[in-house]
Motif scaffolding. Structure first.
Motif, PDB file in Angstrom:
ATOM      1  N   TYR A  84       0.810  -1.001   0.103  1.00  0.00           N
ATOM      2  CA  TYR A  84       0.014  -0.193   0.300  1.00  0.00           C
ATOM      3  C   TYR A  84       0.809   1.341   0.163  1.00  0.00           C
ATOM      4  CZ  TYR A  84       1.026   0.926   4.882  1.00  0.00           C
ATOM      5  OH  TYR A  84       1.517   1.181   6.126  1.00  0.00           O
ATOM      6  N   THR A  85       0.328   2.187  -0.565  1.00  0.00           N
ATOM      7  CA  THR A  85       1.169   3.726  -0.517  1.00  0.00           C
ATOM      8  C   THR A  85       0.392   4.581   0.428  1.00  0.00           C
ATOM      9  OG1 THR A  85      -0.005   4.348  -2.459  1.00  0.00           O
ATOM     10  CG2 THR A  85       2.148   3.268  -2.518  1.00  0.00           C
ATOM     11  N   THR A  86       1.092   5.574   0.880  1.00  0.00           N
ATOM     12  CA  THR A  86       0.281   6.680   1.799  1.00  0.00           C
ATOM     13  C   THR A  86       0.108   7.793   0.867  1.00  0.00           C
ATOM     14  OG1 THR A  86       2.403   7.382   2.573  1.00  0.00           O
ATOM     15  CG2 THR A  86       0.884   5.897   3.830  1.00  0.00           C
ATOM     16  N   PRO A  87      -1.239   8.544   0.814  1.00  0.00           N
ATOM     17  CA  PRO A  87      -1.580   9.519  -0.210  1.00  0.00           C
ATOM     18  C   PRO A  87      -1.199  10.941   0.514  1.00  0.00           C
ATOM     19  CG  PRO A  87      -3.565   8.962   1.055  1.00  0.00           C
ATOM     20  CD  PRO A  87      -2.174   7.994   1.609  1.00  0.00           C
ATOM     21  N   ILE A  97      -9.572  13.892   1.987  1.00  0.00           N
ATOM     22  CA  ILE A  97      -9.209  13.587   0.834  1.00  0.00           C
ATOM     23  C   ILE A  97      -7.998  13.254   0.430  1.00  0.00           C
ATOM     24  CG2 ILE A  97      -9.214  14.522  -1.677  1.00  0.00           C
ATOM     25  CD1 ILE A  97     -11.297  16.731  -0.682  1.00  0.00           C
ATOM     26  N   ALA A  98      -7.811  11.914  -0.162  1.00  0.00           N
ATOM     27  CA  ALA A  98      -6.540  11.418  -0.334  1.00  0.00           C
ATOM     28  C   ALA A  98      -6.018  11.257  -1.695  1.00  0.00           C
ATOM     29  CB  ALA A  98      -6.612   9.966   0.243  1.00  0.00           C
ATOM     30  N   ILE A  99      -4.970  11.863  -2.034  1.00  0.00           N
ATOM     31  CA  ILE A  99      -4.669  11.788  -3.693  1.00  0.00           C
ATOM     32  C   ILE A  99      -3.425  10.892  -3.682  1.00  0.00           C
ATOM     33  CG2 ILE A  99      -3.714  13.321  -5.274  1.00  0.00           C
ATOM     34  CD1 ILE A  99      -5.156  15.055  -2.597  1.00  0.00           C
ATOM     35  N   GLY A 100      -3.559  10.012  -4.652  1.00  0.00           N
ATOM     36  CA  GLY A 100      -2.322   8.829  -4.871  1.00  0.00           C
ATOM     37  C   GLY A 100      -2.214   8.786  -6.013  1.00  0.00           C
ATOM     38  N   THR A 101      -0.801   8.383  -6.432  1.00  0.00           N
ATOM     39  CA  THR A 101      -0.651   8.308  -7.783  1.00  0.00           C
ATOM     40  C   THR A 101       0.167   6.930  -8.132  1.00  0.00           C
ATOM     41  OG1 THR A 101       1.734   9.297  -7.222  1.00  0.00           O
ATOM     42  CG2 THR A 101       0.149  10.693  -8.084  1.00  0.00           C
ATOM     43  N   GLY A 102      -0.135   6.078  -7.005  1.00  0.00           N
ATOM     44  CA  GLY A 102       0.707   4.436  -7.043  1.00  0.00           C
ATOM     45  C   GLY A 102       1.974   4.627  -6.868  1.00  0.00           C
ATOM     46  N   GLY A 103       2.486   5.697  -6.433  1.00  0.00           N
ATOM     47  CA  GLY A 103       3.948   5.600  -6.213  1.00  0.00           C
ATOM     48  C   GLY A 103       4.596   6.301  -7.485  1.00  0.00           C
ATOM     49  N   ALA A 104       3.874   6.619  -8.494  1.00  0.00           N
ATOM     50  CA  ALA A 104       4.508   7.516  -9.602  1.00  0.00           C
ATOM     51  C   ALA A 104       5.053   8.665  -9.200  1.00  0.00           C
ATOM     52  CB  ALA A 104       3.233   7.450 -10.942  1.00  0.00           C
TER      53      ALA A 104
END
Length: 256
Positions: A84-87, A97-104
């Motif tokens: 998992y990644t932290t947003p 509100i969480a913003i993630g880029t999948g680690g990109a």
């Protein structure tokens, strides 16, 4: 989606954190904000694990040990090892509100977060808390679940009495409940699209997709467009349309 965004309750639960320095300190602050009990004991009965070790070999070995225990592991700056990644987070407690880029790109997530911080009112959390406190009154006014959902959606519409992008607090809820018909929208709306690309939707079209209770779409409408609709909206082929049976907010979508 390559990842499922979820919110995890960590208050009072252990999280294993291995490492020291700037990376580890940042993770410690984040998890402690969520109420987690941080430990460096690899054998602890923990909910999650974070590896923030500088050395690549040591980090890989730690990740392997922790995963062997069945723990979900976040390996800082090593997205290929992460369960998992932290947003990036916009915090308007209880609205998150969480913003993630999948680690990109952590930088991209940060830039989006900063933009949203400017858009969202500081008192948005008070609106959420007020709605929670008013649940009994809302249920009394709209005993039927579908009617209740439509009324809340209408109130939260842009320009509605509870527009979440307007800086307001719980007092707005009292005003809405005293005049509950305000902002309510029903009927049939025609939408003609010129493109199969969802990015070509106008702001109004995207808003209607998010509000509609029922959607009738012709076969040429791309699924990428239709998934922008509410998850609980009923969807039918256009040839099933019966204007005499229209209820709630109904959207008819055709392709030009």
């Amino acid at each position: 989606m390559d990842q499922l965004p979820i919110f995890v309750t960590l208050r009072g639960r252990k999280v294993i954190l291995l490492g020291s320095g700037e990376m580890a300190d940042a993770k410690r602050r984040l998890y402690e904000r969520a109420g987690a009990d941080i430990t460096d004991d690899e054998q602890a009965d923990a909910a999650l694990a974070v590896v923030a070790l500088e050395d690549d070999d040591a980090a890989a070995a730690a990740v392997e040990r922790l995963k062997a225990r069945g723990l979900l592991v976040n390996a800082v700056d090593r997205s290929a090892m992460c369960d998992y990644t932290t947003p990036a987070i916009v915090d308007r407690e209880p609205v998150l509100i969480a913003i993630g880029t999948g680690g990109a790109s952590a930088g991209l997530a940060k830039a989006v977060r900063q933009r949203l911080e400017q858009l969202l009112p500081a008192r948005l959390g008070q609106l959420a808390t007020g709605l929670f406190a008013a649940r009994k009154r809302i249920k009394h006014l709209w005993p039927d679940g579908a009617d209740r959902r439509r009324a809340i959606d209408a109130a939260l519409n842009p320009g509605g009495p509870l527009d979440p992008f307007v800086d307001q607090d719980g007092a707005a809820i009292d005003g809405w409940l005293e005049d509950p018909a305000t902002g309510n929208r029903t009927g049939l709306i025609e939408m003609n699209l010129h493109s199969a690309d969802p990015d070509d939707l106008t702001i109004k079209q995207a808003r209607l997709l998010g509000q509609a209770d029922i959607i009738y779409a012709d076969s040429s409408i791309a699924e990428d467009v239709l998934v922008r609709a509410r998850a609980d909206a009923e969807r039918f082929d256009l040839d099933k349309l019966d204007a005499a049976q229209i209820t709630g907010l109904t959207l008819v979508i055709r392709r030009n």
